[in-house]
Scaffold this active site. Structure first.
Site, PDB file in Angstrom:
ATOM      1  N   HIS A   1      -4.929   9.409   0.803  1.00 41.77           N
ATOM      2  CA  HIS A   1      -4.995   8.720   2.081  1.00 41.77           C
ATOM      3  C   HIS A   1      -5.819   9.405   3.174  1.00 41.77           C
ATOM      4  O   HIS A   1      -5.444   9.395   4.358  1.00 41.77           O
ATOM      5  CB  HIS A   1      -3.571   8.466   2.612  1.00 41.77           C
ATOM      6  CG  HIS A   1      -3.420   7.129   3.266  1.00 41.77           C
ATOM      7  ND1 HIS A   1      -3.755   6.903   4.582  1.00 41.77           N
ATOM      8  CD2 HIS A   1      -2.998   5.936   2.793  1.00 41.77           C
ATOM      9  CE1 HIS A   1      -3.519   5.644   4.896  1.00 41.77           C
ATOM     10  NE2 HIS A   1      -3.059   5.017   3.808  1.00 41.77           N
TER      11      HIS A   1
ATOM     12  N   HIS B   1       3.820  -2.086   3.181  1.00 38.50           N
ATOM     13  CA  HIS B   1       3.875  -0.771   2.517  1.00 38.50           C
ATOM     14  C   HIS B   1       5.156  -0.684   1.707  1.00 38.50           C
ATOM     15  O   HIS B   1       6.239  -0.922   2.259  1.00 38.50           O
ATOM     16  CB  HIS B   1       3.803   0.362   3.553  1.00 38.50           C
ATOM     17  CG  HIS B   1       2.497   0.366   4.285  1.00 38.50           C
ATOM     18  ND1 HIS B   1       2.276  -0.443   5.387  1.00 38.50           N
ATOM     19  CD2 HIS B   1       1.340   1.030   4.054  1.00 38.50           C
ATOM     20  CE1 HIS B   1       1.024  -0.259   5.814  1.00 38.50           C
ATOM     21  NE2 HIS B   1       0.433   0.635   5.022  1.00 38.50           N
TER      22      HIS B   1
ATOM     23  N   HIS C   1      -6.094   3.090  -3.660  1.00 39.83           N
ATOM     24  CA  HIS C   1      -6.044   3.281  -2.209  1.00 39.83           C
ATOM     25  C   HIS C   1      -6.382   4.736  -1.893  1.00 39.83           C
ATOM     26  O   HIS C   1      -5.884   5.290  -0.921  1.00 39.83           O
ATOM     27  CB  HIS C   1      -4.634   2.908  -1.728  1.00 39.83           C
ATOM     28  CG  HIS C   1      -4.477   2.743  -0.235  1.00 39.83           C
ATOM     29  ND1 HIS C   1      -5.385   2.075   0.549  1.00 39.83           N
ATOM     30  CD2 HIS C   1      -3.482   3.146   0.619  1.00 39.83           C
ATOM     31  CE1 HIS C   1      -4.971   2.089   1.816  1.00 39.83           C
ATOM     32  NE2 HIS C   1      -3.819   2.735   1.878  1.00 39.83           N
TER      33      HIS C   1
ATOM     34  N   ASP D   1       0.810  -1.221   0.000  1.00 42.13           N
ATOM     35  CA  ASP D   1       0.000   0.000   0.000  1.00 42.13           C
ATOM     36  C   ASP D   1       0.848   1.277   0.000  1.00 42.13           C
ATOM     37  O   ASP D   1       2.025   1.258   0.361  1.00 42.13           O
ATOM     38  CB  ASP D   1      -0.877   0.033   1.268  1.00 42.13           C
ATOM     39  CG  ASP D   1      -1.951  -1.040   1.257  1.00 42.13           C
ATOM     40  OD1 ASP D   1      -1.893  -1.932   0.379  1.00 42.13           O
ATOM     41  OD2 ASP D   1      -2.831  -0.980   2.130  1.00 42.13           O
ATOM     42  N   ASP D   2       0.207   2.351  -0.377  1.00 42.67           N
ATOM     43  CA  ASP D   2       0.689   3.734  -0.220  1.00 42.67           C
ATOM     44  C   ASP D   2       1.725   4.191  -1.264  1.00 42.67           C
ATOM     45  O   ASP D   2       2.156   5.334  -1.242  1.00 42.67           O
ATOM     46  CB  ASP D   2       1.270   4.013   1.184  1.00 42.67           C
ATOM     47  CG  ASP D   2       0.234   3.867   2.290  1.00 42.67           C
ATOM     48  OD1 ASP D   2      -0.924   3.518   1.964  1.00 42.67           O
ATOM     49  OD2 ASP D   2       0.569   4.101   3.456  1.00 42.67           O
TER      50      ASP D   2
HETATM   51 ZN    ZN Z   1      -2.477   3.080   3.432  1.00 37.30          ZN
END
Ligand code: ZN
Length: 461
Positions: free
Chosen positions: A330, A418, A326, A275-276
């Site tokens: 955020h 991540h 995603h 993620d991210d």
């Molecule tokens: Zn995230």
């Protein structure tokens, strides 16, 4: 010695270019014999393209009849002339005493490119085609376009990998193709030789695959999925639009094929998710490890990160990994109004689609926070959560992260990491290695879902 049927309007132009034409005729005769021949030459205007003249050279002694386009642009006529000289010389070497007829048609004509199909026959009456070749000429740079000229040179063989994947998928799923998988693998292998024959249109490129001498398989690929790799002069646009409407290829391939899942149903599977990102320097490390161990993963990217690293996002997709959304930057979506939620989702989706050619196939809400308003905005896009949270954002320690994944692993689980921290990237490399050693098949979340579905179906039987 020269008989010409000349359109009156063309006369002035012809006189100006007659010197060039004489040179051209000379070269064609040159390959036959040093003796004197009777040569007939004719020029007429191409019925479809008034800016092109059709020149015909007949060599009565050797029986050649060569028809070719004359553009009256010195360098380009020279390119065509060199091509023909080569073809004749090649034919003479291999077919002594036989008669060659070369004809042509123009497949595409734009400001930027000209594509000419040449057909070689043993004699015109027999209609026996021995060879078809296409040459593509860059009219502005005045040179032949080779396969490697079409694509930007950044990642040198990347385009071959992509072409191979598209071609293989297409041929294996086309019922009209009667080639074995082995033959398909051979003709679609990522080698220049397999893709050197092509026609550049405005919106597509048609590659002509030749599994053997008697078969041509045209494969029309939309430029929309090659766009990122194509060199600027050959991208769709005014420069590449038809001067006079060409016959557009039908059945254009507009989507990159997904990597096939071929996982035995009894094998342990695990989904890795990152993620991210994407982030240069860390995502790459994970991509290399995934490649090394032949593993797939899902990258839940942020729109704001993808915007900063478009090449990297494209690479993730091109390597066959899954791209999930995603959100844009955020936020906790459950604290936002409908319009803002929609903006976060739609903006990210549009960017991913623009860069990779695909809309994201799955969504993961930041912090795992989701409510009805978010579901509503997502529509059909499925939501994917996780089973194993390494909290790698908190514990920046490779060994700790590896341990926390390996302590929790099990068949059918989904791991959350991540791809923006160096410690996480290093840990991911080790996790991938250990999972493979333990016999896991590493897949994306959508693949995991599909495998679980297949298992259920198998059990129900
Ligand atoms: Zn995230």
């Amino acid at each position: 010695m020269y008989k010409r049927k000349i359109h009156k309007k063309r006369l002035i132009g012809l006189i100006a270019f007659s010197a060039l034409f004489l040179a051209l005729a000379g070269v064609i005769v040159y390959t036959t014999s040093s003796e004197a021949h009777t040569n007939n030459h004719a020029i007429k205007v191409d019925t479809k393209y008034p800016q092109v003249e059709v020149a015909t050279t007949v060599n009565t002694k050797s029986g050649y009849t060569i028809e070719f386009p004359l553009l009256h642009i010195k360098e380009i006529d020279q390119v065509i002339k060199s091509y023909l000289t080569n073809r004749i010389s090649n034919f003479t070497k291999n077919n002594q005493g036989k008669k060659l007829v070369i004809t042509y048609d123009i497949a595409h004509f734009s400001k930027q490119t000209l594509s000419i199909n040449f057909t070689e026959q043993l004699n015109k009456k027999s209609n026996q085609t021995i060879m078809k070749n296409t040459i593509n000429i860059d009219l502005l740079n005045k040179e032949i376009i080779q396969l490697e000229n079409l694509f930007a040179s950044g990642n040198s063989n990347e385009y071959l990998e992509i072409l191979s994947r598209i071609a293989s998928n297409e041929l294996k799923n086309n019922e009209e193709i009667s080639l074995s998988d082995k033959e398909i693998d051979k003709v679609t292998a990522p080698m220049k030789e397999n893709f050197k024959e092509f026609i550049v249109f405005n919106n597509s490129i048609v590659f002509i695959l030749k599994p053997n001498n008697n078969v041509d398989i045209p494969l029309a690929i939309s430029k929309s999925i090659l766009e990122q790799m194509l060199r600027d002069p050959y991208k769709s646009g005014d420069q590449n639009a038809d001067v006079i409407k060409d016959i557009e290829p039908s059945d254009i391939i507009t989507e990159l094929p997904k990597k096939e899942i071929q996982v035995p149903l009894d094998k342990k599977v695990i989904a890795l998710t990152f993620d991210d990102g994407p982030k240069a320097g860390t995502t790459n490390i994970i991509l290399d490890a995934l490649k090394k161990y032949n593993a797939n993963a899902t990258f839940f990217v942020l729109g704001s990160m993808a915007e900063k690293n478009p090449e990297l996002l494209k690479e993730i997709a091109e390597r066959g990994h899954e791209i999930g959304s995603h959100s844009w930057d955020h936020p906790q979506l459950t604290k936002m109004g409908n319009k803002d939620i929609q903006d976060q989702i739609e903006r990210t989706k549009a960017l991913i689609q623009k860069i990779t050619g695909y809309a994201p196939t799955v969504f993961r809400p930041p912090y795992g926070s989701i409510n009805q308003a978010v579901y509503h905005c997502l529509g059909d896009t499925p939501v994917a959560m996780w089973d194993i949270d390494t909290e790698d954002w908190r514990y920046r320690n490779k060994n700790y992260i590896v341990q926390s994944v390996m302590d929790g692993v099990g068949d059918g689980k989904t791991v959350l990491m991540h791809d923006i921290y160096p410690t996480s990237a290093e840990a991911a490399v080790e996790v991938i290695r250990q999972l493979k050693t333990q016999g896991y098949e590493i897949v994306s979340v959508s693949e995991l879902k599909e495998i679980q579905k297949q298992r259920q179906q198998a059990q129900a039987k």
